[in-house]
Design a protein around this motif. Structure first.
Motif: not given
Length: 333
Positions: A169-174, A264-267
């Protein structure tokens, strides 16, 4: 008017014999018929007479549940759903919260004349429990057990796929600068989530920003993120080992005036109750609590009913996209 077994039979369109077999956990009933009976039981509010059944079957009508903490809404949901499923079969739950196995812990549960079966939820010392349960002839089911060698009679989650899904998911967001804050190494789920995460990054030709091992708590996420902020070296995304760690990460970022997911994105992982209460709402990997409870109840009742062939089931987690993940802002690595 008191509801009886004949009312359940009439409501379900099945015979009294079939209804009786379902209520006694017989493995010989077709799943379709079992569901019809359980639906009728729920609609009518029927509760089997546990005392009468104990006299006729030699059973106690009690199922023991042993878990390590109550400070976990996912565990809480599993126990609630277990209670609902087993209550429809006329069973009562006896819950014990323990840390490590000792001679005294849960002694009142692990006795063949006290419970008809046991559910162990994420046990830390499962070998000791299994030895004792086998010695006493107590049917049991493990949920989220730590050792693959004990997977007979178990319900597990595909945590490897969960780790992959979070990374993907994070990789697909770039994102290319991604940290992973792991939980305790004592847990099999920690190791599996990390392996899935790392393998997915490796396939993309990316090294993790950092892997940090800690505990499944808010403080760990907070202190680790605070260290990054003080060093002026932040990843663009964080995969937290669970939602409590994620909360700590978000708290530290917010305190420093940084925005999630803009900076910063967080999952997270688990889809705890807090995940949908946070602002912004937390993107996370959901563990199927309802499915875990249903599978565990069905497996244990089958075992109590006389099934001797070992069973195991691995359930799939799912990605719940909310508001804490987004594309990295321009100008970040």
């Amino acid at each position: 008017m008191k509801i009886n077994i004949h009312d359940v039979a009439k409501k379900s369109g099945l015979s009294v014999v079939t209804v009786s077999r379902v209520l006694n956990g017989s493995p010989s009933v077709r799943e379709h018929n079992r569901q019809k009976v359980l639906e009728a039981v729920k609609e009518l509010g029927y509760r089997p007479n546990a005392a009468a059944r104990s006299l006729s079957s030699g059973r106690t009508g009690i199922i023991g549940v042993i878990l390590t903490t109550l400070q976990d809404s996912m565990f809480d949901t599993v126990v609630q759903r277990l209670n609902e499923e087993l209550a429809m079969q006329g069973y009562f739950l006896a819950v014990a919260v323990v840390g490590n196995m000792s001679e005294d812990d849960s002694h009142y549960l692990i006795q063949e004349d006290r419970v008809d079966g046991l559910v162990l939820l994420s046990p830390l010392e499962e070998d000791a429990y299994i030895v004792e349960m086998k010695r006493r002839g107590i049917p049991y089911v493990l949920i989220d057990n730590q050792k693959p060698d004990n997977d007979a009679w178990s319900i597990t989650i595909d945590n490897y796929t969960g780790g992959q899904t979070a990374a993907r998911h994070l990789l697909e967001l770039g994102h290319t600068s991604i940290a992973h804050l792991c939980g305790s190494e004592r847990f099999r789920s920690t190791r599996e989530r990390r392996s899935g995460f790392l393998d997915e990054l490796q396939r993309a030709g990316i090294e993790p920003f950092e892997l940090v091992l800690g505990d499944y708590d808010v403080e760990f996420g907070y202190e680790t993120t605070k260290g990054w902020i003080e060093a002026k070296c932040l990843p663009t995304a964080v995969f937290a080992g669970d939602d409590h760690i994620a909360l700590g990460v978000i708290n530290a970022l917010t305190e420093a005036g940084l925005r999630v997911p803009h900076d910063v994105s967080v999952i997270g992982y688990d889809d705890q109750t807090l995940a949908s209460k946070l602002r912004p709402h937390l993107t996370t990997i959901r563990q199927p609590a309802d499915g875990i409870a249903h599978s565990a109840a069905h497996m244990l009742l089958s075992r109590i009913g006389g099934v001797h062939r070992s069973m195991q089931q691995k359930l799939q987690p799912s990605l719940i996209i909310r508001n804490t993940t987004a594309q990295p802002r321009k100008g970040t690595p």
